[in-house]
Design a protein around this motif. Structure first.
Motif, PDB file in Angstrom:
ATOM      1  N   LEU A  62      -6.903  -0.640  -5.282  1.00  0.00           N
ATOM      2  CA  LEU A  62      -7.273  -0.821  -3.890  1.00  0.00           C
ATOM      3  C   LEU A  62      -7.486  -2.304  -3.601  1.00  0.00           C
ATOM      4  CD1 LEU A  62      -8.130   0.672  -1.253  1.00  0.00           C
ATOM      5  CD2 LEU A  62     -10.468   0.590  -2.138  1.00  0.00           C
ATOM      6  N   GLY A  63      -6.846  -2.805  -2.571  1.00  0.00           N
ATOM      7  CA  GLY A  63      -7.042  -4.189  -2.152  1.00  0.00           C
ATOM      8  C   GLY A  63      -6.076  -5.185  -2.749  1.00  0.00           C
ATOM      9  N   GLY A  64      -5.338  -4.816  -3.792  1.00  0.00           N
ATOM     10  CA  GLY A  64      -4.362  -5.723  -4.382  1.00  0.00           C
ATOM     11  C   GLY A  64      -3.153  -5.895  -3.468  1.00  0.00           C
ATOM     12  N   SER A  65      -2.318  -6.864  -3.773  1.00  0.00           N
ATOM     13  CA  SER A  65      -1.136  -7.127  -2.947  1.00  0.00           C
ATOM     14  C   SER A  65      -0.225  -5.912  -2.792  1.00  0.00           C
ATOM     15  CB  SER A  65      -0.345  -8.309  -3.511  1.00  0.00           C
ATOM     16  OG  SER A  65      -1.104  -9.490  -3.418  1.00  0.00           O
ATOM     17  N   PRO A  66       0.087  -5.167  -3.855  1.00  0.00           N
ATOM     18  CA  PRO A  66       0.926  -3.981  -3.657  1.00  0.00           C
ATOM     19  C   PRO A  66       0.297  -2.977  -2.680  1.00  0.00           C
ATOM     20  CG  PRO A  66       0.903  -4.573  -5.965  1.00  0.00           C
ATOM     21  CD  PRO A  66      -0.149  -5.422  -5.288  1.00  0.00           C
TER      22      PRO A  66
ATOM     23  N   ALA B   5       0.117  -0.733   2.695  1.00  0.00           N
ATOM     24  CA  ALA B   5      -0.694  -0.356   3.858  1.00  0.00           C
ATOM     25  C   ALA B   5      -0.094  -0.932   5.135  1.00  0.00           C
ATOM     26  CB  ALA B   5      -2.129  -0.835   3.673  1.00  0.00           C
ATOM     27  N   MET B   6       0.333  -2.180   5.082  1.00  0.00           N
ATOM     28  CA  MET B   6       0.945  -2.822   6.246  1.00  0.00           C
ATOM     29  C   MET B   6       2.188  -2.032   6.684  1.00  0.00           C
ATOM     30  SD  MET B   6       2.488  -6.629   6.585  1.00  0.00           S
ATOM     31  CE  MET B   6       3.943  -6.150   5.660  1.00  0.00           C
TER      32      MET B   6
ATOM     33  N   SER C 170       2.727   1.090   6.154  1.00  0.00           N
ATOM     34  CA  SER C 170       2.320   2.409   6.656  1.00  0.00           C
ATOM     35  C   SER C 170       1.977   2.361   8.140  1.00  0.00           C
ATOM     36  CB  SER C 170       1.142   2.966   5.852  1.00  0.00           C
ATOM     37  OG  SER C 170      -0.071   2.350   6.216  1.00  0.00           O
ATOM     38  N   TYR C 171       1.583   1.199   8.629  1.00  0.00           N
ATOM     39  CA  TYR C 171       1.294   1.044  10.055  1.00  0.00           C
ATOM     40  C   TYR C 171       2.558   0.822  10.868  1.00  0.00           C
ATOM     41  CZ  TYR C 171      -3.572   0.586   8.622  1.00  0.00           C
ATOM     42  OH  TYR C 171      -4.814   0.811   8.085  1.00  0.00           O
ATOM     43  N   GLN C 172       3.625   0.418  10.227  1.00  0.00           N
ATOM     44  CA  GLN C 172       4.881   0.126  10.920  1.00  0.00           C
ATOM     45  C   GLN C 172       5.833   1.316  10.972  1.00  0.00           C
ATOM     46  OE1 GLN C 172       6.676  -3.353   9.174  1.00  0.00           O
ATOM     47  NE2 GLN C 172       4.781  -4.521   9.282  1.00  0.00           N
ATOM     48  N   PHE C 173       5.673   2.268  10.060  1.00  0.00           N
ATOM     49  CA  PHE C 173       6.579   3.404   9.973  1.00  0.00           C
ATOM     50  C   PHE C 173       5.796   4.702  10.102  1.00  0.00           C
ATOM     51  CE2 PHE C 173       8.699  -0.069   7.837  1.00  0.00           C
ATOM     52  CZ  PHE C 173      10.034   0.078   8.200  1.00  0.00           C
TER      53      PHE C 173
END
Length: 145
Positions: free
Chosen positions: A68-72, A77-78, A80-83
């Motif tokens: 949780l919180g790492g770059s992957p 997450a980013m 998941s907001y776009q698709f």
């Protein structure tokens, strides 16, 4: 069927991927994206985006990440907001991944996420705890109850 993308630091993703293939054989709509030392976040983001487009056949995609919180995790997450129909699960382990690969044909993305979290809670144990369960079970049956 939901697509599955494994991602994490170092060789985490391909290590789990290879274990899954050894146990279950090759899986459709299933890929691994590593984040090795020295790779930029921009390159990882592009690889994750490409994988998402490749793995999504209309039912959605689940990202399984290491921490949780790492770059992957953050880049997944980013995305998941776009698709649409994209979920991100962190703290991935092999038992959860194996079980969820078997259930991705019958669950939508949200139900999949909820089921994965339930399985994760029971997939971590210890030899001591498992032996205690067996001792308790034997005592119950030996008393004839």
């Amino acid at each position: 069927m939901l697509g599955i993308i494994l991602t994490g630091h170092g060789s985490f993703a391909t290590g789990l991927y290879e274990a899954v293939v050894q146990i279950m054989g090759k899986q459709a709509q299933f890929t691994a994206i590593n984040f090795p030392d020295g790779m930029s976040s921009e390159v990882l983001e592009q690889q994750l985006t490409d994988a998402l487009k490749k793995c999504d056949k209309g039912d959605g995609v689940i990202f399984f990440t290491d921490i949780l919180g790492g770059s992957p995790f953050r880049l997944s997450a980013m995305l998941s907001y776009q698709f649409n129909n994209v979920e991100v699960i962190s703290g991935t382990n092999l038992p959860v991944l194996l079980e969820m690969l078997l259930q991705r044909d019958v669950l939508d993305a949200e139900s999949f996420r909820l089921r994965a979290l339930d399985i994760a809670k029971s997939s971590i144990t210890s030899l001591w705890d498992e032996n205690c369960k067996k001792t308790i079970d034997k005592k119950e049956y030996s008393d004839g109850i």
